[in-house]
Design a protein around this motif. Structure first.
Motif, mmCIF file in Angstrom:
data_model
loop_
_atom_site.group_PDB
_atom_site.id
_atom_site.type_symbol
_atom_site.label_atom_id
_atom_site.label_comp_id
_atom_site.label_asym_id
_atom_site.label_seq_id
_atom_site.Cartn_x
_atom_site.Cartn_y
_atom_site.Cartn_z
ATOM 1 N N LEU A 168 -11.447 25.714 54.443
ATOM 2 C CA LEU A 168 -11.248 27.065 53.923
ATOM 3 C C LEU A 168 -10.379 27.897 54.863
ATOM 4 C CD1 LEU A 168 -11.803 29.394 51.994
ATOM 5 C CD2 LEU A 168 -13.975 29.784 53.173
ATOM 6 N N GLN A 216 -21.553 37.465 39.610
ATOM 7 C CA GLN A 216 -20.584 36.420 39.911
ATOM 8 C C GLN A 216 -19.485 37.002 40.798
ATOM 9 O OE1 GLN A 216 -21.047 33.264 38.690
ATOM 10 N NE2 GLN A 216 -22.918 33.945 37.659
ATOM 11 N N GLN A 217 -19.007 36.176 41.743
ATOM 12 C CA GLN A 217 -17.977 36.646 42.673
ATOM 13 C C GLN A 217 -16.572 36.615 42.078
ATOM 14 O OE1 GLN A 217 -19.427 33.718 45.698
ATOM 15 N NE2 GLN A 217 -18.965 35.393 47.141
ATOM 16 N N GLN A 265 -12.257 24.556 40.561
ATOM 17 C CA GLN A 265 -12.495 23.600 41.632
ATOM 18 C C GLN A 265 -12.468 24.300 42.993
ATOM 19 O OE1 GLN A 265 -13.445 20.461 41.369
ATOM 20 N NE2 GLN A 265 -13.572 20.303 43.604
ATOM 21 N N CYS A 291 -13.277 27.410 43.607
ATOM 22 C CA CYS A 291 -14.534 28.156 43.731
ATOM 23 C C CYS A 291 -15.675 27.230 44.153
ATOM 24 C CB CYS A 291 -14.872 28.858 42.420
ATOM 25 S SG CYS A 291 -13.792 30.252 42.023
ATOM 26 N N LEU A 292 -15.722 26.035 43.579
ATOM 27 C CA LEU A 292 -16.747 25.064 43.973
ATOM 28 C C LEU A 292 -16.582 24.663 45.434
ATOM 29 C CD1 LEU A 292 -16.809 22.760 40.799
ATOM 30 C CD2 LEU A 292 -18.580 24.378 41.525
ATOM 31 N N GLU A 293 -15.351 24.388 45.851
ATOM 32 C CA GLU A 293 -15.083 23.989 47.237
ATOM 33 C C GLU A 293 -15.459 25.091 48.221
ATOM 34 O OE1 GLU A 293 -10.963 23.042 47.170
ATOM 35 O OE2 GLU A 293 -11.238 21.102 46.174
ATOM 36 N N GLN A 294 -15.246 26.342 47.828
ATOM 37 C CA GLN A 294 -15.521 27.463 48.719
ATOM 38 C C GLN A 294 -16.947 27.984 48.598
ATOM 39 O OE1 GLN A 294 -12.516 30.496 48.153
ATOM 40 N NE2 GLN A 294 -10.875 29.222 48.997
ATOM 41 N N GLY A 295 -17.723 27.420 47.674
ATOM 42 C CA GLY A 295 -19.096 27.863 47.482
ATOM 43 C C GLY A 295 -19.214 29.235 46.863
ATOM 44 N N LYS A 296 -18.229 29.609 46.062
ATOM 45 C CA LYS A 296 -18.238 30.914 45.413
ATOM 46 C C LYS A 296 -18.744 30.788 43.976
ATOM 47 C CE LYS A 296 -14.660 33.232 48.104
ATOM 48 N NZ LYS A 296 -14.628 32.249 49.203
ATOM 49 N N THR A 297 -19.506 31.776 43.553
ATOM 50 C CA THR A 297 -19.958 31.789 42.164
ATOM 51 C C THR A 297 -18.821 32.293 41.286
ATOM 52 O OG1 THR A 297 -20.865 34.015 42.452
ATOM 53 C CG2 THR A 297 -22.353 32.161 42.807
ATOM 54 N N TRP A 298 -18.722 31.743 40.079
ATOM 55 C CA TRP A 298 -17.623 32.103 39.204
ATOM 56 C C TRP A 298 -18.050 31.956 37.748
ATOM 57 C CZ3 TRP A 298 -15.938 28.390 35.765
ATOM 58 C CH2 TRP A 298 -16.363 27.081 36.038
#
Length: 421
Positions: free
Chosen positions: A5, A211-212, A349, A351-358
């Motif tokens: 990141l 959600q972020q 993808q 968002c998943l890699e960064q651990g962010k909710t979406w």
């Protein structure tokens, strides 16, 4: 391969937003209308800042500002990212400016960390999107995409009678000129391969769902109408109820039918009446004429058209049943603009890699991205807006929310500009 990141310095972006907010006419919030001194100062400031970030800076004939980070694969088309710099009257400091400040910060961080990219990336600060001073929208991105060609600038005027052409010329704009950096003679661009826009949501969905990030799937199409319902104005005390041709009663029935139909249709369709005028508008006279507006939006063209057709049929039936005349004039028709599915998948993808909710969502507001979507792959990223408030001095997104959007944008630009495939 995506790197760990990369956190572009959010402090740099937040400081830039505060500096941009200072370019405003007096009054609450931020007022930066097209071709005003405040607007000119902001665009000049951005040129200086872009140059300080190591970008190659140029402007076009209508005042759009671009900062270019040249890539080594010259055959590839440009990746364009940014937003607009104009505001509504007494607006907020995030609408539009956030997308520009974040794009500048992301490119600066990528260049410092990884050096020149494979593919050229540009930041765009479009001169206008809102339509707050002149009765048109997307003047900036519209020239880049070919919606406008500069004609008509002499016939469009602001509330004080200043023509668009005169306002441009007062800023030293309005004539096409060669520019070595862009290698073009007009504002029209044929070298853009992708467009990415980061923006505040201007709605309440992300905040309510906690959600972020919002990954925008489409920008709604829009229909606007003016409707005139005509009956007979008459004495309120001497005309029996059964013999009236009350234009307001008919309009009220129409608007209730509109609301019921919109609720039944469900999300993402919305329908609004924002203006209602009753004539003669006196307490003791039955209204003989009513004028009202309609604003109807949906992300799917077929559903939008079907709903509008059904509503007009229903209005006509109500008018006929009450002995009223009905006139409908369409004043705006824009098509829905779907975002690129592959780019949406990449954003999910990330968002998943960064651990962010979406969440996937539809934009009910118009954006510059909708002009690029028919021309090239386009994507939009949303971050939450507190209480869904925008176009107001109360517009607010927290530093943490703004930083999260910057993280996602930075990662996307790395994938698009630096990765081999």
């Amino acid at each position: 391969m995506t790197p760990p990141l990369l956190k572009a310095p959010a402090r740099e972006m937040l400081a830039l937003l505060e500096e941009l907010a200072a370019f405003s006419a007096p009054g609450p919030g931020v007022t930066r209308l097209l071709y005003t001194p405040e607007w000119s100062s902001a665009q000049q400031f951005l040129q200086e800042r872009m140059a300080g970030c190591g970008l190659e800076v140029y402007t076009d004939s209508v005042g759009n500002v671009f900062g270019r980070l040249n890539g080594s694969l010259h055959r590839d088309k440009v990746i364009l990212t940014g937003s607009h710099m104009d505001t509504v009257v007494n607006g907020g400091k995030y609408d539009g400016a956030y997308g520009v400040a974040a794009a500048m910060t992301a490119l600066h961080a990528l260049q410092q960390t990884f050096g020149p990219p494979l593919r050229t990336v540009e930041v765009a600060a479009f001169c206008e999107e809102e339509g707050s001073r002149f009765p048109l929208t997307f003047w900036g991105s519209g020239h880049v995409t070919g919606l406008y060609d500069g004609s008509g600038a002499e016939s469009v005027a602001d509330a004080e009678g200043v023509t668009l052409m005169a306002a441009m010329q007062a800023c030293g704009l309005g004539s096409d000129r060669p520019d070595a950096a862009a290698n073009v003679n007009t504002s029209l661009r044929n070298d853009i391969g992708m467009y990415v826009e980061l923006h505040i949501e201007q709605g309440i969905i992300l905040e309510q769902s906690a959600q972020q990030i919002g990954v925008v799937q489409a920008i709604v199409g829009q229909r606007r109408y003016t409707v005139k319902v005509s009956g007979t104005a008459n004495h309120a005390g001497t005309t029996p109820m059964g013999l009236r041709r009350d234009a307001l009663a008919g309009a009220a029935e129409m608007l209730l039918a509109l609301e019921r139909s919109a609720v039944k249709a469900g999300d993402p369709l919305v329908a609004t009446t924002g203006r209602l005028e009753v004539i003669p508008g006196t307490p003791n006279v039955i209204p003989g004429e009513v004028l009202f507006t309609l604003d109807i939006r949906h992300s799917e063209a077929e559903q939008l058209e079907s709903f509008c057709t059904g509503i007009m049929t229903g209005f006509a039936e109500i008018a006929a049943g009450r002995g009223l005349a009905l006139e409908v004039k369409q004043t705006l028709a824009t098509a829905p603009a779907p975002m690129d599915k592959e780019l949406c998948g990449v954003l999910e993808q990330i968002c998943l890699e960064q651990g962010k909710t979406w969440r996937s969502m539809v934009s009910g507001a118009g954006h510059d991205a909708q002009l690029f979507a028919p021309k090239c792959p386009a994507a939009m990223i949303f971050v939450p807006s507190r209480a869904g408030i925008s176009h107001s001095p109360e517009e607010y997104s927290s530093p943490e929310e703004l930083a999260a959007g910057l993280d996602v944008l930075t990662a996307l630009l790395y994938k698009l500009a630096y990765e081999e495939s």
